[in-house]
Scaffold this motif. Structure first.
Motif: not given
Length: 552
Positions: A119-122, A184-187, A141-142, A177-179
């Motif tokens: 998702x966005x960090x916002x 941030x990546x969801x868990x 998140x991870x 974050x893969x991007x």
């Protein structure tokens, strides 16, 4: 919301024809760049609705719309801050409902781009998750502790450059974050994360969407033990997933993506989709194992309907031996699955420029795509023969290009506005309205829709005829395939259940090819209008980029 009777009718039609997606031709729309209806310089949903007649005129089965959800737009919609809201720059949910209704009136299905891996960090979920280590979404998140030295927990790298880990001083932990760091990546090891994402999918299915394009589908699940990725043999490095200047290509990505645990979530997602007759095409981002993952993710009827890898989105022009090799590999590793092919999209340079194609070669390649087993994706402007735009550094908007400039110029060159006429801003925005978010290349204007419309010799008419070819011969959409390369000559045989066969021969080189044709084959009725060569006395004389389309 749309009239429920209409939505229910659409669902019933899909359920009655559950394989509607198999062999379909899908047209990708990048909403920022399709049609600006408000004069703010950014395309929007109402603009897409206005241009649906053009999409329908191509004869395609469906359109795929890149993300339009609420977002801070640091990655232009691929950083979602609310999965259930339309970003105001694109319009409203009412605008989306109107788009769905009109598309269905025209016989078009609509796939929307779901970005589930991050998702966005916002996003409110992340804001809560990062607030402390005990809140209800603390593990959504991870998160990981640093090494004793303070270094990131492992060696994983981001596709957008640098470490895949970002320090957060509030939690005193790193997040994955893969991007971008703002993505941030969801868990997916958290069941409630999966449950909520499935509810998101159902929200849009209930609004009438016909399916999904699933962004970075193999990135959902990470290794729970956070093991280091091993180094990749330099001989195996390629730039299909990330540009060559990015050290991301130096790792074998065993643990940060493409985990076997992903299959369980995909089965849950398909179970949500099935009652709606919906279909999904997954984007597989893996430079070494893309086709193998495609096979894993589309095997049987409880996973994804189709996936696409990057073999035909590659930098180098696909030769006859290369295409045959790719198709043979698909036969081996995805015999029970289904591929979706594309030459261009919003992430790679337009294929006419990427492969340095002549117009004649470009015409041949789209006919070739319509003859390959699998579904097909066309990218907006491809039907006009648009080339990659040259964007000055000061006009760049893509953070990817800004990071790696000038060795890698980013993705803005394929994302410039669609050209509808030769007037100001190419008809994307009108008159003295705001400057488009990316410049409209002057050399695109003579190729605008209005300039080609009515010209039977134009690229636009050729694309319509190519799509019509597949629609006229169902064997090209769903039939069995045998394929071989004879030097620069690609020979494709398609065979349907009723015994109908099509033989397509493509000379993908600058020399001449003179294949013999056995008795009983005759030119397809559509062949001459597409520029195909007819056999004379059982022999074919195919010049450079020549092709023949025969049936029996």
């Amino acid at each position: 919301m749309n009239d429920m009777t209409t939505i229910e009718d659409a669902i019933a039609a899909r359920v009655a024809n559950p394989d509607w997606w198999r062999g379909a031709v899908i047209y990708q729309v990048y909403p920022r760049s399709y049609q600006d209806s408000t004069g703010d310089g950014v395309g929007d949903l109402a603009g897409i609705t206005r241009r649906l007649d053009h999409i329908a005129s191509l004869g395609v089965d469906a359109l795929w719309i890149s993300p339009f959800f609420k977002s801070p737009m640091k990655d232009f919609g691929y950083d979602v801050s609310d999965y259930r809201e339309v970003d105001p720059m694109f319009g409203s949910l009412a605008d989306f409902d109107a788009l769905i209704a009109r598309a269905h009136e025209l016989g078009l299905k609509v796939l929307i781009d779901l970005v589930l891996s991050h998702t966005s960090d916002l996003h409110p979920w992340f804001r809560e998750s990062r607030s402390d280590r005990t809140n209800p979404r603390a593990d959504w998140y991870v998160w990981a502790d640093p090494k004793p030295t303070g270094a990131p927990p492992n060696n994983w790298l981001s596709i957008f450059g640098g470490s895949a880990w970002q320090w957060d001083g509030g939690r005193m932990q790193y997040y994955l974050h893969n991007f971008l760091t703002s993505q941030p990546d969801l868990n997916f090891h958290c069941t409630e994360v999966q449950n909520e994402l499935l509810r998101v999918a159902e929200f849009w299915l209930q609004r009438g969407v016909d399916g999904f394009r699933l962004d970075t589908i193999n990135f959902y699940v990470h290794d729970a033990e956070l093991r280091d990725n091993p180094a990749l043999d330099p001989a195996l490095r390629n730039d299909q997933t990330a540009p060559a200047v990015n050290p991301y290509n130096w790792q074998e990505h065993l643990y940060d993506k493409s985990r076997p645990e992903n299959l369980a979530f995909l089965r849950r997602l398909r179970a949500v989709m099935k009652p709606y007759g919906a279909a999904a095409v997954g984007e597989v981002g893996d430079a070494q194992l893309g086709l193998e993952i495609l096979g894993q993710y589309t095997a049987g009827d409880d996973l994804m309907n189709m996936c696409y890898a990057f073999e035909l989105l590659a930098k180098d022009m696909p030769t006859a031996p290369y295409i045959a090799e790719v198709m043979h590999r698909v036969e081996r590793v995805a015999a029970d699955g289904w591929a979706c092919w594309a030459f261009s999209n919003h992430d790679v340079p337009r294929h006419i420029s990427r492969w340095n194609l002549s117009e004649e070669a470009a015409r041949t390649y789209v006919v070739l795509m319509m003859c390959l087993r699998g579904s097909a994706c066309l990218y907006q402007g491809e039907e006009l023969g648009l080339t990659e735009a040259e964007i000055a550094f000061e006009d760049l908007r893509d953070p990817y290009g800004i990071e790696f400039w000038p060795e890698f110029k980013g993705r803005d060159g394929c994302r410039t506005p669609m050209v509808w006429d030769a007037g100001v801003h190419g008809g994307f925005s009108h008159g003295n309205e705001a400057r488009p978010w990316l410049p409209v290349p002057a050399d695109h204007l003579p190729k605008a829709v209005a300039e080609q419309e009515g010209d039977e010799g134009a690229m636009l008419a050729h694309y319509r005829r190519a799509v019509a070819l597949r629609k006229a011969h169902t064997v090209l959409a769903t039939g069995a395939q045998a394929i071989e390369a004879q030097g620069d000559l690609l020979v494709i045989r398609r065979k349907g259940e009723a015994g109908r066969e099509v033989l397509a021969l493509f000379n993908l080189g600058e020399g001449a090819a003179r294949p013999a044709v056995e008795a009983g084959w005759a030119p397809l009725s559509e062949a001459a209008a597409l520029g195909a060569v007819a056999p004379q006395d059982g022999n074919l004389a195919l010049g450079p980029w020549g092709f023949a389309l025969l049936g029996r």
